[in-house]
Design a protein around this motif. Structure first.
Motif, short mmCIF file in Angstrom:
data_model
loop_
_atom_site.label_atom_id
_atom_site.label_comp_id
_atom_site.label_asym_id
_atom_site.label_seq_id
_atom_site.Cartn_x
_atom_site.Cartn_y
_atom_site.Cartn_z
N LEU A 185 71.05 4.80 35.48
CA LEU A 185 70.59 3.90 36.53
C LEU A 185 70.59 4.53 37.92
O LEU A 185 70.38 3.86 38.92
CB LEU A 185 71.44 2.61 36.53
N LEU A 186 70.83 5.81 37.99
CA LEU A 186 70.82 6.49 39.30
C LEU A 186 69.58 7.35 39.44
O LEU A 186 69.01 7.81 38.45
CB LEU A 186 72.05 7.39 39.44
N LEU A 187 69.19 7.56 40.67
CA LEU A 187 68.04 8.42 40.92
C LEU A 187 68.53 9.86 40.89
O LEU A 187 69.49 10.21 41.58
CB LEU A 187 67.47 8.06 42.29
N GLY A 188 67.88 10.69 40.07
CA GLY A 188 68.28 12.10 39.96
C GLY A 188 68.02 12.84 41.27
O GLY A 188 67.33 12.36 42.15
N SER A 189 68.58 14.04 41.38
CA SER A 189 68.48 14.76 42.65
C SER A 189 67.07 15.24 42.95
O SER A 189 66.65 15.27 44.11
CB SER A 189 69.46 15.92 42.67
N THR A 190 66.32 15.61 41.92
CA THR A 190 64.94 16.05 42.17
C THR A 190 64.11 14.85 42.61
O THR A 190 63.38 14.92 43.63
CB THR A 190 64.31 16.68 40.90
N ALA A 191 64.25 13.76 41.88
CA ALA A 191 63.50 12.55 42.22
C ALA A 191 63.84 12.11 43.65
O ALA A 191 62.96 11.80 44.45
CB ALA A 191 63.85 11.44 41.22
N ASN A 192 65.11 12.13 43.97
CA ASN A 192 65.58 11.75 45.29
C ASN A 192 65.02 12.67 46.38
O ASN A 192 64.52 12.21 47.41
CB ASN A 192 67.11 11.83 45.27
N GLY A 193 65.09 13.98 46.12
CA GLY A 193 64.59 14.96 47.09
C GLY A 193 63.11 14.81 47.33
O GLY A 193 62.63 14.86 48.47
N VAL A 194 62.35 14.60 46.25
CA VAL A 194 60.90 14.43 46.37
C VAL A 194 60.59 13.17 47.17
O VAL A 194 59.78 13.17 48.09
CB VAL A 194 60.23 14.39 44.97
N LEU A 195 61.31 12.10 46.83
CA LEU A 195 61.12 10.81 47.51
C LEU A 195 61.35 10.94 49.01
O LEU A 195 60.60 10.38 49.82
CB LEU A 195 62.09 9.80 46.89
N HIS A 196 62.35 11.71 49.40
CA HIS A 196 62.68 11.82 50.82
C HIS A 196 61.81 12.80 51.59
O HIS A 196 61.64 12.67 52.79
CB HIS A 196 64.15 12.17 51.00
N HIS A 197 61.27 13.79 50.91
CA HIS A 197 60.55 14.84 51.64
C HIS A 197 59.04 14.85 51.46
O HIS A 197 58.34 15.51 52.22
CB HIS A 197 61.13 16.21 51.28
N ALA A 198 58.53 14.13 50.47
CA ALA A 198 57.08 14.14 50.24
C ALA A 198 56.35 13.42 51.37
O ALA A 198 56.86 12.44 51.93
CB ALA A 198 56.76 13.48 48.91
N ALA A 199 55.15 13.92 51.68
CA ALA A 199 54.34 13.28 52.72
C ALA A 199 53.50 12.15 52.13
O ALA A 199 52.91 11.37 52.86
CB ALA A 199 53.44 14.34 53.35
N CYS A 200 53.47 12.08 50.80
CA CYS A 200 52.62 11.07 50.14
C CYS A 200 53.50 10.05 49.40
O CYS A 200 54.72 10.14 49.43
CB CYS A 200 51.67 11.76 49.16
N ASP A 201 52.84 9.12 48.70
CA ASP A 201 53.59 8.14 47.91
C ASP A 201 54.27 8.84 46.72
O ASP A 201 53.76 9.86 46.22
CB ASP A 201 52.64 7.07 47.34
N VAL A 202 55.37 8.26 46.28
CA VAL A 202 56.10 8.79 45.11
C VAL A 202 56.41 7.63 44.18
O VAL A 202 56.91 6.60 44.63
CB VAL A 202 57.42 9.47 45.53
N LEU A 203 56.07 7.80 42.92
CA LEU A 203 56.43 6.78 41.93
C LEU A 203 57.53 7.34 41.03
O LEU A 203 57.34 8.38 40.39
CB LEU A 203 55.21 6.40 41.07
#
Ligand code: AMP
Length: 147
Positions: free
Chosen positions: A122-140
């Motif tokens: 139920l936790l967001l993994g570190s890659t998913a989290n990193g992408v979510l915080h640094h991407a310039a576009c939407d992230v699903l």
């Protein structure tokens, strides 16, 4: 015009990967978007079971692992009808490279799993989290549960 024109699937070759890939494929179809796939080989693992059977050490191990990883990537891409020109194989930090390629290729949606090999259900993994915080576009983040 469709909401998304270029979708990038982040593939880590785990057992849950198919669920993430299916979601990316459905979204690409729905939006009539270009679909790309990326796998990043984390800085020089000694060997890694996700790339298949043990690779005999002969010369440059990194290169051999890259070849094995590229084969896995091509197989996964074929399953999702992704052309060779839309396949990205990178070496380095997964979150950094995913964000970098997304920017370079004008991706407007990155699809990741909520966790990979190291994540908890139920936790967001570190890659998913990193992408979510640094991407310039939407992230699903496709919710993955350890059933
Ligand atoms: P993690 O944050 O490592 O638990 O993984 C979450 C998601 O990030 C995975 O389900 C994949 O979609 C993506 N991901 C993780 N590692 C990689 C990688 N090495 N290459 C590409 N995508 C990855």
């Amino acid at each position: 015009m469709s909401c998304y024109q270029h979708i990038l699937l982040a593939a880590d070759f785990t057992e849950h990967g198919k669920k993430v890939a299916d979601k990316a494929k459905q979204l690409a179809k729905l939006h009539q978007a270009r679909l790309s796939i990326i796998h990043v080989m984390d800085n020089i693992p000694i060997t890694d079971a996700i790339y298949g059977p043990i690779i005999p050490f002969d010369g440059d191990l990194t290169e051999q692992l890259m070849v094995a990883a590229k084969k896995q990537l091509a197989k996964m891409a074929a399953d999702s009808d992704i052309l060779e020109t839309n396949q990205y194989m990178e070496l380095g930090s997964p979150k950094r490279k995913i964000v970098k390629i997304a920017k370079e290729q004008n991706v407007d949606l990155i699809v990741v799993g909520s966790h990979g090999r190291h994540g908890l259900a139920l936790l967001l993994g570190s890659t998913a989290n990193g992408v979510l915080h640094h991407a310039a576009c939407d992230v699903l983040a496709v919710r993955l549960k350890n059933d």
